[in-house]
Structures are given as structure tokens and as C-alpha cells.
Scaffold this active site. Structure first.
Site, mmCIF file in Angstrom:
data_model
loop_
_atom_site.group_PDB
_atom_site.id
_atom_site.type_symbol
_atom_site.label_atom_id
_atom_site.label_comp_id
_atom_site.label_asym_id
_atom_site.label_seq_id
_atom_site.Cartn_x
_atom_site.Cartn_y
_atom_site.Cartn_z
ATOM 1 N N GLU A 267 -10.892 -11.277 -3.974
ATOM 2 C CA GLU A 267 -9.437 -11.121 -3.858
ATOM 3 C C GLU A 267 -8.779 -12.300 -3.150
ATOM 4 O OE1 GLU A 267 -8.665 -7.276 -2.146
ATOM 5 O OE2 GLU A 267 -10.199 -7.495 -0.619
ATOM 6 N N ASP B 216 -4.462 -8.524 -4.173
ATOM 7 C CA ASP B 216 -4.535 -9.630 -3.213
ATOM 8 C C ASP B 216 -4.792 -10.956 -3.903
ATOM 9 O OD1 ASP B 216 -3.967 -8.641 -0.627
ATOM 10 O OD2 ASP B 216 -5.764 -7.412 -0.795
ATOM 11 N N ARG C 141 -15.347 1.334 0.252
ATOM 12 C CA ARG C 141 -14.979 0.003 0.747
ATOM 13 C C ARG C 141 -14.956 0.042 2.263
ATOM 14 N NH1 ARG C 141 -9.393 -2.826 -0.798
ATOM 15 N NH2 ARG C 141 -8.464 -1.271 0.569
ATOM 16 N N HIS D 183 0.828 -1.206 0.000
ATOM 17 C CA HIS D 183 0.000 0.000 0.000
ATOM 18 C C HIS D 183 0.863 1.258 0.000
ATOM 19 C CE1 HIS D 183 -3.145 -2.926 0.836
ATOM 20 N NE2 HIS D 183 -3.891 -2.061 0.181
#
Ligand code: PEP
Ligand code: MG
Length: 579
Positions: A437, A461, A338, A195
Site C-alpha cells: 500500500e 493507501d 491484519r 475509514h
């Protein structure tokens, strides 16, 4: 003499500036016993260091640029207030007097005692205080040891336009560094799908990861060139090298300008099929650049960044306000929020993962939310309430079985009922989607599709879990392969499952923003792509030069004959006329 180091370029662009080496971790401290007559001098030295630390933090707080999130200032203020706390100031003074020891040793003893208390705590937010104690203590220690300011919270002056060199950076630290005006960063470790790397791309900061020996070879203050395209870091460049890279910097700026001209062109294939292009955002302020890039909306809002660099999670009201501000800025375009995806490389508050050997496989995302309803419920309520004011979609990350989905859906219903009783408005038909994912979710995509309004493929992912490669570990980056037949099968299964169930399927992992794969994905049936805003025009450029009717049979043939070694070449040939 100049020196070049190589790593993995994760965010394109060239940065030229002064190296700022971040030295972290615990600072080595030795005990010395002082003669009686020096003890009060030592107390004085300690108090002076605390005073200087306070001045540094005040100066840092004053230099925060206008428009920065209020909680960043609050975070710095909390560090400053810690310097007024008796635990950090009074007790070390007592220790210096009682033991006749040096100030550094007294501070270390006190740190160990405080950290032990925090380590025994269960609450993740409280545990992050341990990292804050470390930051503040390290700041005083560096002053005592007379080393330069060495953490991301140090004086803003020293970081403005600097190129940060660190062993690693957490996403939370990267946000703070960006607010301090850095030009770029290079880390010794970390992968392109971490990230931290994703943030760098979204913030348009040139960045390199996996440059292993950088701290050994590059000195603080040295001029460095960071080439985020080639993954090269050059220290002490000569005049010719500097000239070359300045020209490359200009070319990169020109490239961005040229692509920017596509912003107002719609994304439509040559056979007139409209494609939805959405943006991924991490912070509410990202919405400004997203609007400039003319995205069709937000396909992924990573809300966990709202939970970082602070001591308390944001409550329902604060989240509601933030979501409302993004809805407003989007002016009628959809916002996909999300739900919290904390865990793995993103930590609550911004600290590290304590006592967890395998965080990517641990209590992450929906697993954490279902365990800690005090985190989940306020978010569900805030999203529902925000849905009354614009086209909001809710998206649940990291589902691995339908039981989790049913639990989440029943909590959403529970929140709906409570909001209704309290006369709060919300959209009764708020679309709820799930991220695919985890391989198990892709394999059961048809089951998920039956209960959801849309699916979104998180390839970062999905690839990590399918190929068993930790996305933050540069040692296994070479295994990252979006074209692995297993990955392509799972993507295909998900798109087919959505189509069979009559629900849209989007992709919001980094693969969606890589123009090399656009035609492949179009041919597989993908019609909605969500990516960091910097990739939008490049992907659109490919879409606008593609014909789906031609791609579909080619891609179908390619997928049916997945001889692994031949796939990259065949994907290249789909793109041949683009070069
Ligand atoms: C993904 O996994 O592809 C994704 C979009 O989510 P994140 O990168 O935030 O894990
Ligand atoms: Mg993910």
C-alpha cells in the site's frame, strides 16, 4: 421551503429522518463575577447539572441494544464514573466559592488544568483520557448552558433513526453512532476513502461527506433526506419530494434483495476460472452479515477497531477470545487478521492525533507496532494462538521496506518460541502476508514476495501515497484516480511479482469492490478480491459474465499503451456488454 446541499455520496442508500446537528469542539464560555449571596445558588446549579449529566449517561447505558460489544457499555460507564471524581466535581465547587465566579467558568478553568496534565503524557492511551474529560465536561456545560444534547454519547433516544450532521466524524465515533441506531450521516469534511466512509458502507448507513456548509443551513430537528448515491442532502422537503425519495428507497431495497439472490452462486468466470471473493470486516459482529453474503472468508479484518472507544488496549487473552469467536463463526473459511493499523485517521482510544502534522505519513500501522512492542506482542501471540483453531492468516499493513518485514517476522518467531515454551498450541505454518500500500513496497514487491506467503494490495493507501492525496481531505478527492497510469503500473508490478514468486496476490482496497474495475483486474491476473460485504454480489455478477481468456490480451494492450486520457474509455469498453 426546501433546500438542497451537495457533497460526495460515500455510502449508497436513501435515509429520511430528523436532523441531529452535532456541535463539538470547545464550547465558548465567559466569566461572570457573582455577588456573595448568589454563590451558593451557583454551587447548587452546578451540582444539579452534574446530576442531570449522570442521569443522561445512565439512560444511555440502559438503552444499549443487546449484543453490543461489552466495551461500549464500559466506555459509557467510565464517563459516568468520571462524574463522581473529585477532580471534575469538587474542584469546580471550590473555584466557584473562592473566585465567586459562574459554574461554567469554574468548569472551564478546571478543564484547562486537567488537559494540560494529559497533554504532557507520552502514553497514547492515557492521552485519550483528555478527550474523555472533554466529552464529560462538554456534557455538563451544555446542560448548564441549556443547549440540547450534542455529542455522540448523548441520550440514545435523541439519536435513534436520526440523521447526524457533523463537521467530521472519527471512525470510533461512527461505531458508537451506529450502535445508537442512526439512519445516516453527512459531514462537512472528509473523503470517500476515509475509514469513516468505509465503515458507513460496511454498516450500510447512507452517508455523504464534504457537504461544506451543512451546519450553517440545516437546523437541529428539521426533516432531511440524505441521498448517498447522488451525494445530496435535502432539508425541509415538500410532499412530492418525500414521495419520490420513498420510492427510491424501495427501489434500493429491491436492488439489494435481487443481488442477495446471488449469494449462493459461486464466483466463476465463463471460461471456468474460479475467483476467490472475500469480505472485509471491521468489527467481530460484522461476521453475521458476511456469512449471509456467502463470502469465501475474510480477506481483511481491520483489528484496530478493537482498540477504539476504550481506555486500555485489549490484552492477549481478550484478543484471542475475539479472534476465536470470528473463526468459529466462519466455520472453516479463512480469516485474514491484519495486525494493528492504528494512526492516520484511526486513533487509539478514539481521540484525536495530538502534535502530529502529517499523521498519514507518521507513526502508523507496522511503524507504530515496531515502536511499541507492548501493543504488538500481545496481538502476535493472540493471532498465533487463534491459528491453532482454524485457517488463520496474518497480514502486516503499511510495509515500506524489507527491514520492517524482517523485524516483524523475527518478532513472530520470538512469539512462536515463547508460546512453545508455555505449551500453547499454534499453527506452525501460519501464512504471513504483507499489504502492498506504499509505492516503495509495490516497486519492491518482488523482494517482499520472497519472504512472504501472500501479498494483498491496499489500493486505498496505495492511491493516496502514489498520487499524494490525503484520503480524508475532500478538497483533493477529485484527484483520486484508480485508473491513473502510475497506480495501474504499481498494481501490475505487484501481481506479476506474486505470480513470479508463486504466491497468491489479493486486493483488499475499495477498488476491489468496485464493479467498474472487476474486468480490468481479472485481465491483470487478480484472482482474489476482498471487499465490504455489500459489494460482493455486484462484483460476482460481473465475474460470472466475464471470460478471462478474452480479457487478458485486451487488458495487456490497454496497459502497454497507457495514454492517460484514454484509459477510462477503454475500461468502459471492457464493460460494454454489462450495461
Ligand atoms: C487500503 O489501504 O487499501 C486498505 C485496505 O487498508 P485501510 O483502508 O484500512 O487503510
Ligand atoms: Mg491501508
Amino acid at each position: 421551503m426546501s433546500l438542497a446541499l451537495s457533497g460526495i455520496g460515500v455510502s449508497r442508500g436513501i435515509a429520511i429522518g430528523r436532523a441531529h446537528v452535532l456541535l463539538r469542539g470547545s464550547i465558548e464560555v465567559l466569566e461572570s463575577v457573582l455577588p456573595e449571596h448568589l454563590i451558593e445558588n451557583e454551587v447548587e446549579r452546578f451540582l444539579q447539572a452534574v446530576h442531570n449529566a449522570r442521569l443522561q449517561l445512565e439512560s444511555l447505558r440502559e438503552r444499549i441494544p443487546p449484543g453490543t460489544r461489552a466495551d461500549i457499555a464500559a466506555f459509557i460507564e467510565t464517563h459516568r464514573l468520571m462524574l463522581d471524581d473529585a477532580t471534575l466535581v469538587k474542584t469546580p465547587v471550590e473555584l466557584i466559592r473562592e473566585r465567586g465566579c459562574n459554574a461554567e467558568w469554574a468548569l472551564k478553568l478546571q478543564r484547562d488544568a486537567v488537559v494540560e496534565v494529559f497533554d504532557r503524557m507520552d502514553d497514547p492511551y492515557l492521552r485519550t483520557r483528555r478527550d474523555e474529560v472533554d466529552h464529560v465536561i462538554n456534557r455538563i456545560l451544555r446542560i448548564l448552558l441549556d443547549t440540547v444534547g450534542n455529542d455522540p454519547h448523548s441520550d440514545a433516544d435523541t439519536l435513534d433513526q436520526a440523521i447526524i450532521l457533523a463537521d467530521n466524524l472519527s471512525p470510533a465515533e461512527t461505531v458508537l453512532l451506529d450502535h445508537q441506531g442512526i439512519n445516516g450521516f453527512a459531514t462537512a469534511y472528509g473523503g470517500p476513502l476515509s475509514h469513516t466512509a468505509i465503515l458507513a458502507r460496511s454498516m450500510q448507513i447512507p452517508a455523504i461527506v464534504g457537504a461544506h456548509s451543512l451546519q450553517q443551513y440545516i437546523r437541529d430537528g428539521e426533516t432531511v433526506i440524505l441521498d448517498g448515491v447522488q451525494g445530496v442532502l435535502i432539508a425541509g422537503p415538500d410532499a412530492a419530494t418525500l414521495k419520490h425519495y420513498r420510492e427510491r428507497q424501495q427501489q434500493e431495497q429491491q436492488r439489494r434483495l435481487d443481488l442477495g439472490r446471488l449469494a449462493d452462486t459461486p464466483a466463476v468466470t465463463l471460461d471456468a476460472i474460479p475467483i476467490t471473493l472475500m469480505a472485509n470486516i471491521e468489527l467481530p459482529e460484522d461476521i453475521q452479515v458476511v456469512s449471509k453474503a456467502s463470502a469465501g472468508g475474510v480477506g481483511l479484518y481491520r483489528t484496530e477497531f478493537l482498540f477504539m472507544n476504550r481506555f486500555e488496549p485489549p490484552g492477549e487473552e481478550e484478543q484471542y477470545e475475539v479472534y476465536m469467536s470470528v473463526i468459529e463463526a466462519l466455520g472453516g473459511r479463512p480469516l485474514t487478521i491484519r495486525t494493528l493499523d492504528m494512526g492516520a485517521d484511526k486513533h487509539i482510544g478514539g481521540g484525536s492525533t495530538h502534535g502530529c502534522n502529517n499523521p498519514a505519513l507518521g507513526l502508523r500501522a507496522i511503524r507504530l507496532c515496531l515502536k511499541d512492542l507492548s501493543l504488538f506482542r500481545p496481538q502476535l501471540r493472540a493471532i498465533l494462538r487463534a491459528s491453532a483453531h482454524g485457517p488463520v492468516r496474518m497480514m502486516i499493513p503499511m510495509l515500506s521496506n524489507t527491514h520492517e518485514l524482517h523485524q516483524a517476522l523475527s518478532l513472530v518467531n520470538e512469539s512462536r518460541n515463547a508460546l512453545q515454551r508455555e505449551s500453547h498450541a499454534f499453527a506452525p505454518d501460519l501464512p504471513i502476508g504483507g499489504m502492498i500500500e506504499v509505492p516503495a513496497a509495490a516497486l519492491s514487491a518482488a523482494d517482499f514476495a520472497r519472504h512472504l506467503d501472500f501479498l494483498s494490495i491496499g489500493t486505498n493507501d496505495l492511491i493516496q501515497y502514489t498520487l499524494a492525496i490525503d484520503r480524508v481531505d475532500d478538497e483533493v478527492t477529485y484527484l483520486y484516480d484508480p485508473l491513473h497510469p502510475a497506480v495501474l503500473k504499481l498494481i501490475r508490478m505487484t501481481i506479476d511479482a506474486g505470480r513470479a514468486a508463486g504466491i497468491p496476490v489479493a486486493m483488499c482496497g475499495e477498488m476491489a469492490g468496485d464493479p467498474r474495475y472487476t474486468r480490468l483486474l481479472l485481465g491483470m491476473g487478480l484472482r482474489e478480491f476482498s471487499m465490504h460485504h455489500t459489494a460482493l454480489q455486484e462484483v460476482k455478477n460481473v465475474i460470472n459474465r466475464s471470460t478471462i481468456a478474452t480479457l487478458e490480451p485486451l487488458v495487456s494492450e490497454l496497459l502497454d499503451n497507457t495514454e492517460p486520457g484514454r484509459i477510462p474509455g477503454r475500461v468502459d469498453s471492457l464493460n460494454q456488454d454489462l450495461h
